[in-house]
Write an enzyme that holds these catalytic residues in place. Structure first.
Site, short mmCIF file in Angstrom:
data_model
loop_
_atom_site.label_atom_id
_atom_site.label_comp_id
_atom_site.label_asym_id
_atom_site.label_seq_id
_atom_site.Cartn_x
_atom_site.Cartn_y
_atom_site.Cartn_z
N GLY A 1 0.81 -1.21 0.00
CA GLY A 1 0.00 0.00 0.00
C GLY A 1 0.84 1.26 0.00
N GLY A 2 2.06 1.13 -0.51
CA GLY A 2 2.92 2.31 -0.61
C GLY A 2 3.80 2.54 0.60
CG HIS B 1 -3.42 1.60 -7.77
ND1 HIS B 1 -2.68 1.54 -6.62
CD2 HIS B 1 -4.42 0.69 -7.61
CE1 HIS B 1 -3.21 0.64 -5.81
NE2 HIS B 1 -4.25 0.11 -6.39
CE LYS C 1 -5.86 2.10 -3.25
NZ LYS C 1 -6.37 0.72 -3.04
CD GLU D 1 0.79 -3.64 -2.44
OE1 GLU D 1 0.17 -3.47 -1.39
OE2 GLU D 1 1.89 -3.10 -2.68
NE ARG E 1 -7.29 -3.51 2.94
CZ ARG E 1 -6.13 -3.33 2.32
NH1 ARG E 1 -5.12 -4.18 2.50
NH2 ARG E 1 -5.94 -2.29 1.52
C1 MV4 Z 1 4.89 1.60 -8.04
C2 MV4 Z 1 4.90 2.81 -8.76
C3 MV4 Z 1 5.83 2.96 -9.76
N1 MV4 Z 1 6.72 1.95 -10.03
N2 MV4 Z 1 5.80 0.64 -8.35
C4 MV4 Z 1 2.44 0.77 -4.95
C5 MV4 Z 1 1.37 0.67 -3.98
C6 MV4 Z 1 0.33 1.52 -4.48
N3 MV4 Z 1 -0.48 2.04 -3.46
C7 MV4 Z 1 0.98 2.50 -5.42
N4 MV4 Z 1 2.21 1.93 -5.75
C8 MV4 Z 1 3.07 2.30 -6.74
N5 MV4 Z 1 4.01 1.36 -7.07
C9 MV4 Z 1 6.68 0.83 -9.32
N6 MV4 Z 1 7.56 -0.13 -9.60
C10 MV4 Z 1 3.96 3.79 -8.43
C11 MV4 Z 1 3.03 3.53 -7.43
C12 MV4 Z 1 2.09 4.61 -7.12
C13 MV4 Z 1 1.03 4.95 -8.01
C14 MV4 Z 1 0.78 4.26 -9.17
C15 MV4 Z 1 -0.28 4.62 -10.02
C16 MV4 Z 1 -1.09 5.68 -9.70
C17 MV4 Z 1 -0.88 6.39 -8.54
C18 MV4 Z 1 0.16 6.03 -7.67
C19 MV4 Z 1 0.38 6.74 -6.49
C20 MV4 Z 1 1.41 6.37 -5.66
C21 MV4 Z 1 2.26 5.34 -5.98
#
Ligand code: MV4
Length: 444
Positions: free
Chosen positions: A164-165, A208, A237, A288, A292
């Protein structure tokens, strides 16, 4: 079916679970903290039991206290909601050992998916595309450097126990990698008790998009479409919608197939979500799986007409999925705005006493909220106070309906993120529904 369920959560999701139980004819017990004793879910439940003081660690996360509460009240099952104990494999193990049904997937599935590096490896083995990166956790800095050189910068370091970041860092250059690797490991160790870190190429300008799945004990697995959750701030979110506006039908079909392959690979039961990043070319990559019920589940309920919490409970009781895939139809467009007790410009939490609350209504509007006029929002928990969900025939109708719903909502006494959502719903990048995301802090 169960006679009685203990709800180990608070706020809007406790109320949401209570509603599903009522419709199934199941008695409810709310396990709550001291400060939540006067809350709406506690008032509406058949029974309630205080499991500890305000701090979540002593109440909503207090496993001995919650298990004891289930025993004392003759509850046959525990619904953990989201957050708190919902993805705690040890808690699911303890429930099993105590003869209490944990309403969720098996402890094995929770444990596997909780290790994000292991989940990535499983996805790869199941033939689901993953972002180029490490195979399992990184052994040392040297391995991180050689992998990053091979895939090219920027890369992302992610804590295996994060998700979840949480525990993520972008690394833009070779020079920055050693320091970032050390910091990421140290932070992961401190925050999650495991310093394992893995590496992925950093995908810029991706969306996402997550797929909702359901599985029963007989092995039937279905998907309930996707949600686009790209509008986030600091990994929180803010707005979710279904269907995802950027998808073409081939990509969408590929996502559904991949989500079901992964669910199959872990023998997944209950409701779960498979998260992907989708790039401009329509390539998608698994990131991921959440084991839940999610905050944004109502968006899926609005387009499918399926009560996900009811299905979770039925599956927990050993019943099979009402319908198979062919019985699921995705109709219209749904949007959820998360309303937080926060300053709409800075997102600083603004707890306090609500002096007036008039939720929106009318056609196609749903509100999931535990709010009451003269309710004091405690400062110890997260600041989500309401979810406004709308349904329309298409995205345009849903957006207009959300604008209308936000305009008629009255919350007095505290600041909320409603003005933020109003600006977002007028932002050209959001309205276009393309790959470009609205710039949340600058232009809004
Ligand atoms: C990423 C990414 C860019 N590259 N992984 C992971 C958990 C989720 N909450 C967001 N995550 C991201 N993983 C890689 N290898 C960018 C994000 C991301 C994101 C992606 C699409 C739209 C909005 C986002 C906001 C924060 C992080």
């Amino acid at each position: 079916m169960f006679q009685k369920i203990l709800i180990a959560n608070r706020g809007e999701i406790a109320l949401r679970i209570l509603r599903a139980c009522r419709e199934l004819g199941i008695r409810t017990v709310i396990a709550h903290s001291k400060v939540d004793a006067q809350s709406l879910p506690v008032r509406l439940a058949d029974e309630s039991i205080c499991v500890g003081p305000d701090e979540a660690r002593s109440s909503y996360l207090n496993i001995p206290s919650i298990i004891s509460a289930a025993y004392i009240t003759d509850s046959e099952a525990i619904h953990p909601g989201y957050g708190f104990l919902s993805e705690n494999a040890a808690f699911a193990d303890i429930c099993r050992a105590c003869g209490i049904v944990f309403i969720g997937p098996s402890p094995e599935a929770i444990r596997l998916m909780g290790d994000k590096a292991q989940a990535r490896e499983l996805a790869r083995q199941a033939g689901v595309a993953i972002i180029p990166g490490s195979e399992g956790p990184l052994k040392d800095e040297e391995q991180a450097l050689s992998l990053a050189d091979a895939i090219g910068f920027p890369v992302m370091l992610k804590a295996a126990s994060g998700g979840g970041g949480r525990g993520m860092r972008i690394v833009r250059s070779r020079d920055a990698l050693p320091q970032s690797f050390a910091t990421c490991q140290a932070e992961a160790g401190a925050a999650f008790g495991s310093s394992e870190v893995y590496l992925e190429k950093f995908l810029d300008q991706a969306r996402h998009i997550e797929v909702q799945v359901l599985g029963d004990r007989a092995g039937t697995r279905i998907h309930l479409g996707e949600r686009d959750c790209s509008v986030q701030r600091r990994h929180q979110k803010l707005l979710e919608e279904s269907p995802a506006p950027v998808l073409v039908s081939e990509t969408r079909a590929g996502l559904y197939k991949a989500a079901l392959s992964l669910a199959q690979a872990v023998n997944y039961t209950s409701a779960g979500t498979v998260e992907f990043l989708v790039d401009r070319e329509g390539h998608f990559y698994f990131i991921e799986m959440n084991t839940r019920i999610q905050v944004e589940h109502p968006v899926t309920e609005m387009v499918t007409g399926i009560d996900l919490v009811r299905e979770q409970i039925r599956i927990g009781a050993g019943e099979s999925l009402g319908g198979k895939q062919e019985a699921v139809s995705l109709v219209g467009h749904a949007i959820e705005c998360r309303i937080n007790a926060e300053d709409p410009a800075t997102f600083t939490p603004c707890p306090g006493r609500v002096t007036a609350w008039v939720p929106p209504g009318g056609p196609g509007v749903r509100v999931d909220s535990h709010l009451l006029a003269s309710y004091t929002i405690p400062s110890v928990y997260d600041s989500l106070i309401a979810k406004i969900i709308v349904h329309g025939r298409d995205r345009e109708e849903a957006i207009r309906r959300m604008q209308r719903a936000l305009a008629e909502t009255i919350v007095e006494g505290i600041k909320t993120t409603i003005p933020f959502h109003q600006r977002l719903l007028a932002d050209p990048a959001f309205l276009a529904g393309g790959f470009a995301l609205p710039r949340l802090e600058v232009s809004l």
